[in-house]
Design a protein around this motif. Structure first.
Motif, PDB file in Angstrom:
ATOM      1  N   GLY A  36      -9.221  29.529  36.874  1.00 12.54           N
ATOM      2  CA  GLY A  36      -8.035  30.226  37.348  1.00 12.54           C
ATOM      3  C   GLY A  36      -7.301  29.414  38.405  1.00 12.54           C
ATOM      4  N   ASP A  37      -6.240  29.988  38.944  1.00 14.80           N
ATOM      5  CA  ASP A  37      -5.393  29.321  39.938  1.00 14.80           C
ATOM      6  C   ASP A  37      -5.861  29.716  41.329  1.00 14.80           C
ATOM      7  N   LEU A  38      -6.827  28.961  41.849  1.00 20.90           N
ATOM      8  CA  LEU A  38      -7.435  29.303  43.129  1.00 20.90           C
ATOM      9  C   LEU A  38      -6.416  29.272  44.264  1.00 20.90           C
ATOM     10  N   ARG A  74      -7.343  37.721  44.480  1.00 14.44           N
ATOM     11  CA  ARG A  74      -8.639  38.317  44.165  1.00 14.44           C
ATOM     12  C   ARG A  74      -9.544  37.191  43.679  1.00 14.44           C
ATOM     13  N   ILE A  75     -10.611  36.926  44.400  1.00 15.50           N
ATOM     14  CA  ILE A  75     -11.508  35.810  44.084  1.00 15.50           C
ATOM     15  C   ILE A  75     -12.928  36.332  43.951  1.00 15.50           C
ATOM     16  N   ALA A  76     -13.584  35.981  42.856  1.00 12.92           N
ATOM     17  CA  ALA A  76     -15.005  36.269  42.670  1.00 12.92           C
ATOM     18  C   ALA A  76     -15.781  34.960  42.766  1.00 12.92           C
ATOM     19  N   VAL A  77     -16.849  34.967  43.533  1.00 10.10           N
ATOM     20  CA  VAL A  77     -17.757  33.829  43.612  1.00 10.10           C
ATOM     21  C   VAL A  77     -19.068  34.260  42.976  1.00 10.10           C
ATOM     22  N   VAL A  78     -19.428  33.638  41.858  1.00  9.76           N
ATOM     23  CA  VAL A  78     -20.628  34.022  41.111  1.00  9.76           C
ATOM     24  C   VAL A  78     -21.791  33.135  41.546  1.00  9.76           C
ATOM     25  N   ARG A 131      -7.543  40.595  32.148  1.00 12.25           N
ATOM     26  CA  ARG A 131      -7.153  41.717  31.301  1.00 12.25           C
ATOM     27  C   ARG A 131      -6.865  42.972  32.118  1.00 12.25           C
ATOM     28  N   ARG A 132      -7.604  43.181  33.201  1.00 11.28           N
ATOM     29  CA  ARG A 132      -7.510  44.422  33.953  1.00 11.28           C
ATOM     30  C   ARG A 132      -6.644  44.334  35.206  1.00 11.28           C
ATOM     31  N   ALA A 133      -6.269  43.139  35.616  1.00 12.12           N
ATOM     32  CA  ALA A 133      -5.541  42.989  36.880  1.00 12.12           C
ATOM     33  C   ALA A 133      -4.196  43.700  36.826  1.00 12.12           C
ATOM     34  N   PRO A 134      -3.854  44.467  37.855  1.00 13.42           N
ATOM     35  CA  PRO A 134      -2.521  45.072  37.920  1.00 13.42           C
ATOM     36  C   PRO A 134      -1.445  43.993  37.932  1.00 13.42           C
ATOM     37  N   ALA A 135      -0.250  44.347  37.528  1.00 12.23           N
ATOM     38  CA  ALA A 135       0.870  43.392  37.500  1.00 12.23           C
ATOM     39  C   ALA A 135       1.043  42.760  38.874  1.00 12.23           C
ATOM     40  N   GLY A 136       1.171  41.441  38.882  1.00  7.06           N
ATOM     41  CA  GLY A 136       1.373  40.702  40.124  1.00  7.06           C
ATOM     42  C   GLY A 136       0.105  40.279  40.829  1.00  7.06           C
ATOM     43  N   THR A 137      -1.053  40.726  40.344  1.00  6.62           N
ATOM     44  CA  THR A 137      -2.330  40.343  40.950  1.00  6.62           C
ATOM     45  C   THR A 137      -2.828  39.055  40.316  1.00  6.62           C
ATOM     46  N   ARG A 138      -3.157  38.085  41.153  1.00  2.00           N
ATOM     47  CA  ARG A 138      -3.610  36.781  40.676  1.00  2.00           C
ATOM     48  C   ARG A 138      -5.095  36.618  40.973  1.00  2.00           C
ATOM     49  N   THR A 139      -5.841  36.144  39.986  1.00  2.00           N
ATOM     50  CA  THR A 139      -7.299  36.104  40.106  1.00  2.00           C
ATOM     51  C   THR A 139      -7.849  34.703  39.877  1.00  2.00           C
ATOM     52  N   ALA A 140      -9.018  34.470  40.434  1.00  2.00           N
ATOM     53  CA  ALA A 140      -9.769  33.235  40.188  1.00  2.00           C
ATOM     54  C   ALA A 140     -11.245  33.548  40.312  1.00  2.00           C
ATOM     55  N   VAL A 141     -12.058  32.807  39.584  1.00  2.00           N
ATOM     56  CA  VAL A 141     -13.509  32.931  39.662  1.00  2.00           C
ATOM     57  C   VAL A 141     -14.080  31.559  40.003  1.00  2.00           C
ATOM     58  N   VAL A 142     -15.008  31.536  40.934  1.00  2.00           N
ATOM     59  CA  VAL A 142     -15.682  30.303  41.334  1.00  2.00           C
ATOM     60  C   VAL A 142     -17.133  30.392  40.874  1.00  2.00           C
TER      61      VAL A 142
END
Length: 298
Positions: A84-86, A91-95, A122-133
């Motif tokens: 994703g675009d860190l 919203r950032i998840a670190v696994v 898929r679930r992010a509200p409009a305008g919410t940007r996510t990344a997973v590390v």
């Protein structure tokens, strides 16, 4: 039946990690480029060493599409990969993975993080940007070993996890919501790091314990969540503290025990490796925790 531990890792040659400037939003591309170059060199060295599997893993990490915040191909290996675009994520998840995770098994770990990213998208509200590390930032213990019954590896890993979270906070200009998703022995790592871990949520899945007997003993302001699949063998791990030759065996209270004080969520019927299975209750609820939409949780 408990799964068997992976075979001992051979001493695979690889370059020392790149010496990089402190992470900044504008310096991300330079870090990605330097770490991909290290992965490419590690692939060549592994091939010359005769390890075709490791050469293939390192080579895949060197692909132009991969975004590595850190890479070390030596021994069992370390890698921190961004999906994703860190730089612009809010919203950032670190696994944080559990036992028997290494570069040799990295494909399985990355598959889990990709599944989480897709669910977030898929679930992010409009305008919410996510990344997973995907943070393979420590030497994980073997599933069948005395090491997995102690906090030793987690104590070594905890400062590095805290450092990663500090770097993410410093790099991302806005105040992102950060969640650590801690699987299996990774929940011990998160537990040992929790007191100084600047995150909003800590989600423990398939946890054998955290090294603490209650959420209050973690000394964290973060919300602490826990889930276990109905078919997860980790439910059979005894929660005891036994002193043996100067070492304490045991990982504290079961996080699923109401006395521990975690917020419990549904993980469905899956086993120990099924928490990121598309369509599962566990993946759905993990996405809700990361996105901060937990009012929707059943």
């Amino acid at each position: 039946m408990f799964p068997l531990s992976a075979a001992a890792h051979p001493r695979i040659p690889a370059p020392a990690p790149a010496r990089l400037a402190p992470l900044t939003r504008t310096g991300l591309d330079a870090a990605y480029t330097a770490n991909r170059a290290d992965a490419a060199q590690a692939s060549r060295m592994a091939a010359a060493h005769g390890d075709t599997h490791r050469a293939a893993v390192d080579g895949s990490l060197a692909a132009p599409s991969r975004h590595l915040l850190a890479f070390d191909g030596r021994g069992s290996g370390r890698a921190t990969e961004v999906i994703g675009d860190l730089a612009h994520a809010d919203r950032i998840a670190v696994v944080v993975p559990g036992s028997d995770t290494s570069l040799d098994t990295y494909g399985r770990f990355r598959g889990d993080t990709l599944a989480l990213y897709r669910e977030l998208t898929r679930r992010a509200p409009a305008g919410t940007r996510t990344a997973v590390v995907a943070w393979l930032g420590y030497q994980t213990p073997g599933t069948v070993s005395a090491t997995v019954l102690t906090t030793g590896r987690a104590d070594q890993a905890a400062p590095h996890l805290r450092e990663l979270i500090r770097d993410l906070r410093a790099m991302v200009g806005q105040e992102p919501r950060i969640t650590t998703v801690c699987h299996s022995y990774g929940s011990v790592v998160c537990g040992r790091a929790a007191a100084d871990l600047d995150v909003n949520d800590i989600a423990l899945i398939g946890s054998p314990g955290t090294g603490a007997d209650s959420v209050s003993k973690l000394h964290t302001p973060a919300r602490v969540w826990a889930a276990r699949g109905a078919d997860d063998w980790v439910a059979d791990v005894p929660h005891v503290h036994v002193g043996l030759f100067g070492t304490t065996l045991g990982l504290g209270t079961d996080p699923m025990d109401p006395a521990f004080g975690a917020r419990l969520f549904d993980a469905g019927q899956g086993g120990h490796s099924a928490y990121f299975r598309p369509g599962s209750p566990s993946l759905t609820n993990l996405a809700r925790i990361v996105l901060g939409t937990t009012k929707e949780m059943r």
